[in-house]
Every structure is written in structure tokens, then in C-alpha cells.
Design a protein around this motif. Sequence first.
Motif, PDB file in Angstrom:
ATOM      1  N   LEU A   1      -0.452 -30.825  88.287  1.00 29.81           N
ATOM      2  CA  LEU A   1       0.814 -31.523  88.449  1.00 29.81           C
ATOM      3  C   LEU A   1       0.796 -32.900  87.795  1.00 29.81           C
ATOM      4  O   LEU A   1       1.700 -33.258  87.040  1.00 29.81           O
ATOM      5  CB  LEU A   1       1.153 -31.656  89.938  1.00 29.81           C
ATOM      6  CG  LEU A   1       2.447 -32.383  90.263  1.00 29.81           C
ATOM      7  CD1 LEU A   1       3.620 -31.426  90.130  1.00 29.81           C
ATOM      8  CD2 LEU A   1       2.410 -32.954  91.663  1.00 29.81           C
ATOM      9  N   LEU A   2      -0.222 -33.689  88.070  1.00 29.60           N
ATOM     10  CA  LEU A   2      -0.254 -35.063  87.566  1.00 29.60           C
ATOM     11  C   LEU A   2      -0.471 -35.149  86.059  1.00 29.60           C
ATOM     12  O   LEU A   2      -0.227 -36.187  85.460  1.00 29.60           O
ATOM     13  CB  LEU A   2      -1.296 -35.891  88.309  1.00 29.60           C
ATOM     14  CG  LEU A   2      -1.023 -36.085  89.795  1.00 29.60           C
ATOM     15  CD1 LEU A   2      -2.068 -36.992  90.428  1.00 29.60           C
ATOM     16  CD2 LEU A   2       0.373 -36.625  90.042  1.00 29.60           C
ATOM     17  N   ALA A   3      -0.914 -34.052  85.434  1.00 24.15           N
ATOM     18  CA  ALA A   3      -1.050 -34.051  83.972  1.00 24.15           C
ATOM     19  C   ALA A   3       0.309 -34.245  83.314  1.00 24.15           C
ATOM     20  O   ALA A   3       0.392 -34.723  82.177  1.00 24.15           O
ATOM     21  CB  ALA A   3      -1.697 -32.755  83.493  1.00 24.15           C
ATOM     22  N   LEU A   4       1.367 -33.924  84.041  1.00 20.75           N
ATOM     23  CA  LEU A   4       2.716 -34.108  83.505  1.00 20.75           C
ATOM     24  C   LEU A   4       3.156 -35.568  83.540  1.00 20.75           C
ATOM     25  O   LEU A   4       4.228 -35.905  83.049  1.00 20.75           O
ATOM     26  CB  LEU A   4       3.718 -33.245  84.280  1.00 20.75           C
ATOM     27  CG  LEU A   4       3.500 -31.742  84.171  1.00 20.75           C
ATOM     28  CD1 LEU A   4       4.433 -30.999  85.122  1.00 20.75           C
ATOM     29  CD2 LEU A   4       3.714 -31.277  82.734  1.00 20.75           C
ATOM     30  N   PHE A   5       2.334 -36.440  84.132  1.00 19.69           N
ATOM     31  CA  PHE A   5       2.683 -37.859  84.247  1.00 19.69           C
ATOM     32  C   PHE A   5       1.539 -38.753  83.808  1.00 19.69           C
ATOM     33  O   PHE A   5       1.473 -39.916  84.166  1.00 19.69           O
ATOM     34  CB  PHE A   5       3.057 -38.192  85.699  1.00 19.69           C
ATOM     35  CG  PHE A   5       4.170 -37.336  86.195  1.00 19.69           C
ATOM     36  CD1 PHE A   5       5.487 -37.660  85.923  1.00 19.69           C
ATOM     37  CD2 PHE A   5       3.916 -36.176  86.903  1.00 19.69           C
ATOM     38  CE1 PHE A   5       6.517 -36.847  86.350  1.00 19.69           C
ATOM     39  CE2 PHE A   5       4.944 -35.361  87.336  1.00 19.69           C
ATOM     40  CZ  PHE A   5       6.241 -35.697  87.059  1.00 19.69           C
TER      41      PHE A   5
END
Length: 186
Positions: free
Chosen positions: A69-73
Motif C-alpha cells: 500500500l505505502l509504495a503508492l505514496f
Amino acid sequence: MDDVNESKQMVLLMGSALKKYRKENNMSLDDLAELTGVSKLTLGKIERGETNPTLAMIWKISKGISLPLLALFQTEDPVSVYRAGEGLRFSNDKKNWIIEPVFKSNGIEMCRAYLQPHSSYHPEGHHVNTTEIATVMTGSIEIQVNEEMYTLNQYDTISFRADCPHSYTNHTNSETVLHISLKYGF
């Protein structure tokens, strides 16, 4: 930074990361839509920073492209400080479940989660072979994993396969704060 600017920052980071992923993998918006189950129109708006996707939609995209998930941010900063109540925050549609990214490295993500009084959060199953570790920092919570219920109080920790049905319920009159780590199995 105010909520509007933080929200816009989140949308722009995600849009940029999503477009970068798509280009690096030689994919069209149609290809990405088929992979994620999110419409081409919506994905295009996300890439251009024209819409603020829900937490459920972000999870759907993350699972569809097999990225944490955090790879998108993700930013390129070598040192990052995540202060409670500041920076990126994601919430569900009811606004009773809020997560703040804390750390991402080598397939592990950590975040703070806030569950409002007398409310529940029922996430979709996460990526296959993902382990979720939740520690109660303040308050108490009831966590259901599959059909089994577990009550956790301050500083108690639970670990479970997060690709199965699970939920968080706060039966108290106070907000419950959790520290959650996700270990992805890919």
C-alpha cells in the motif's frame, strides 16, 4: 499543512507512483483497469490528481498490482519523520478508521491506526500471504480473525494472516490507537 493540502499531496503522490508503475511495466490504462478492477476513467483521474480515492479503492489497486500500500505514496527522501496527526492520513468511508503511514522497508509497512469509539472497521482481505501484527497503544479493542474473537488491551499484540477475514471493534467511549505492521509475502 492544512487538510486540503495534505489530501492533495496524497493524491498527487499516488497518481505519480501509479503512472510510474504503469509506464515501467509498459501498461495502458486499460491493462491497469483489468488488473485492478478499477475503471480506466477512475485510474486516469487518480494519475492526474483529479480525485481522492477511498481507502478501499487504494487497497484494491495495491492488491491488483501486487505492491505494498505505502509504495503508492513513496518519496525519495533518505530520512523521513512521521509525526502523529501530521502528514498523510487515510480513512474509510465512515471516517471512523484512520491510518497514518509510519515506515516502509523490505516488504514491511508500519502505520498508526485510530478507531473511533463504538465503531468497527472491516477491511477487505489483504495481499495473499500477508501477516498483520497489531499492538494496542491506547485503549482496548476486539479483533475478530476468521470466526475467533480476541480482546486486546493497552500494549497487547496480535499477529495473524491478513488475507483472511478480520475486523477491529472499539466498544469503549475513547479512541483506540494501534500500531500495525504488515509483512507482505511477495
